[in-house]
Enzyme design. Structure first.
Site, PDB file in Angstrom:
ATOM      1  N   CYS A 131      40.104  34.166  36.097  1.00 25.88           N
ATOM      2  CA  CYS A 131      39.310  34.769  37.176  1.00 25.88           C
ATOM      3  C   CYS A 131      38.209  33.835  37.682  1.00 25.88           C
ATOM      4  O   CYS A 131      38.501  32.854  38.346  1.00 25.88           O
ATOM      5  CB  CYS A 131      38.763  36.108  36.701  1.00 25.88           C
ATOM      6  SG  CYS A 131      38.339  37.211  38.038  1.00 25.88           S
TER       7      CYS A 131
ATOM      8  N   ARG B 223      37.050  45.378  46.056  1.00 25.02           N
ATOM      9  CA  ARG B 223      37.429  44.666  44.828  1.00 25.02           C
ATOM     10  C   ARG B 223      38.893  44.965  44.501  1.00 25.02           C
ATOM     11  O   ARG B 223      39.393  46.064  44.776  1.00 25.02           O
ATOM     12  CB  ARG B 223      36.539  45.106  43.651  1.00 25.02           C
ATOM     13  CG  ARG B 223      35.103  44.696  43.802  1.00 25.02           C
ATOM     14  CD  ARG B 223      34.316  44.924  42.514  1.00 25.02           C
ATOM     15  NE  ARG B 223      34.681  43.949  41.469  1.00 25.02           N
ATOM     16  CZ  ARG B 223      34.204  42.696  41.415  1.00 25.02           C
ATOM     17  NH1 ARG B 223      33.382  42.271  42.360  1.00 25.02           N
ATOM     18  NH2 ARG B 223      34.555  41.866  40.443  1.00 25.02           N
TER      19      ARG B 223
ATOM     20  N   HIS C  17      42.574  39.560  32.959  1.00 25.25           N
ATOM     21  CA  HIS C  17      41.770  39.781  31.757  1.00 25.25           C
ATOM     22  C   HIS C  17      42.594  40.669  30.821  1.00 25.25           C
ATOM     23  O   HIS C  17      43.709  41.067  31.144  1.00 25.25           O
ATOM     24  CB  HIS C  17      40.488  40.557  32.124  1.00 25.25           C
ATOM     25  CG  HIS C  17      39.579  39.833  33.061  1.00 25.25           C
ATOM     26  ND1 HIS C  17      38.747  38.809  32.660  1.00 25.25           N
ATOM     27  CD2 HIS C  17      39.377  40.007  34.398  1.00 25.25           C
ATOM     28  CE1 HIS C  17      38.049  38.393  33.718  1.00 25.25           C
ATOM     29  NE2 HIS C  17      38.418  39.078  34.774  1.00 25.25           N
TER      30      HIS C  17
HETATM   31  N1  LIG Z   1      36.344  38.945  36.864  1.00 25.70           N
HETATM   32  C1  LIG Z   1      35.757  37.798  37.367  1.00 25.70           C
HETATM   33  O1  LIG Z   1      35.677  36.757  36.736  1.00 25.70           O
HETATM   34  C2  LIG Z   1      35.156  37.945  38.762  1.00 25.70           C
HETATM   35  C3  LIG Z   1      35.080  36.603  39.498  1.00 25.70           C
HETATM   36  C4  LIG Z   1      34.278  36.665  40.780  1.00 25.70           C
HETATM   37  N2  LIG Z   1      32.885  36.947  40.469  1.00 25.70           N
HETATM   38  C5  LIG Z   1      34.877  37.758  41.697  1.00 25.70           C
HETATM   39  O2  LIG Z   1      34.307  38.841  41.774  1.00 25.70           O
HETATM   40  O3  LIG Z   1      35.909  37.536  42.285  1.00 25.70           O
END
Ligand SMILES: NC(=O)CC[C@H](N)C(=O)O
Length: 250
Positions: A93, A127, A199
């Site tokens: 990520c 998101r 993840h």
């Molecule tokens: N889960 C993460 O590592 C998020 C990565 C980055 N901050 C995003 O929101 O895309």
């Protein structure tokens, strides 16, 4: 035999227990009589990328990514050299995003990346969150333990990552969003660098990928050995159950 495994920015990029990837690699080494030498390094700490076998960079929030970018940029030449020399890298990520050209956050501000991966990331309005099932690209993921052609985990990112001409995804999204929720691609592989949004932590849910990373690191040492099979029956059951449950919903 020893394998040097480095966790970069464990204090800043460790969302959702991504350190579980380090624990998994270390355990799967020990169960085979390989001694894992774990190094943690963060801002301002010296690192010898050429001297390590596997580098892990986890996920993080926009704020943490902004805090470490200068430190990461200072490491570009050494890291690039090691990657071109076959260093095995797993980046999750935020860590994945920062190996690309840039990450443009929701406020329009851009965090520079290393540009090692021909990818760039632009935060979307919503998101991308949820469980993910990916059908792995055969060529990018085949190793001795080819028991699964799938990769499972969960994602939570605002960044949508797009791939340049010279690079293709690690796999095809069967359930979930992946790199950007638009082109059905998830992750990338470049040389021995793996980037993914998953993840979980990723590796306990996908032990075949953990073993692929270990195999690549051992092969890079010029050691021609096949990793001893481990009893992954519980992990395999969990993996298959997650794939079955999520694909029923697809
Ligand atoms: N889960 C993460 O590592 C998020 C990565 C980055 N901050 C995003 O929101 O895309």
């Amino acid at each position: 035999m020893k394998l040097a495994i480095c966790h970069l920015y464990p204090d800043l990029l460790d969302l959702y227990g991504d350190r579980g990837n380090i624990l998994t690699l270390a355990a799967r080494c020990r169960w085979r009589g390989i001694e894992p030498v774990i190094q943690k390094a963060s801002l301002g700490e010296d690192l010898d990328f050429m001297g390590m076998d596997i580098l892990f960079i986890g996920g993080g929030s926009d704020r943490e990514q902004g805090l470490l970018v200068q430190d990461l940029m200072r490491r570009e030449n050494e890291l690039r050299k090691a990657i071109e020399n076959g260093l095995v890298v797993l980046s999750i990520c935020g860590g994945y995003q920062m190996l690309g050209k840039y990450y443009q956050m929701t406020n329009g501000e851009r965090i520079d990346g290393l540009g090692i991966l021909d990818v760039w990331t632009i935060a979307g309005a919503k998101r991308l969150i949820g469980n993910v099932v990916v059908e792995l690209d055969e060529k990018k993921s085949s190793g001795n333990s080819n028991k699964f052609r799938t990769m499972v985990g969960f994602e939570n990112h605002s960044g949508k990552t797009y791939l340049g001409e010279g690079i293709s995804p690690l796999g095809k999204v069967l359930f979930g969003h992946g790199n950007n929720g638009e082109d059905s691609g998830e992750g990338v592989r470049y040389l021995n660098v793996f980037g993914t949004y998953l993840h979980g932590p990723l590796l306990p849910k996908n032990p075949h990928l953990a073993d692929l990373l270990l195999e690549l690191a051992i092969q890079r040492r010029g050691v021609d050995t096949r990793l001893m099979e481990l009893d992954d029956c519980l992990e395999d059951l969990a993996h298959k159950a997650m794939v079955k449950r999520l694909l029923k919903q697809a």
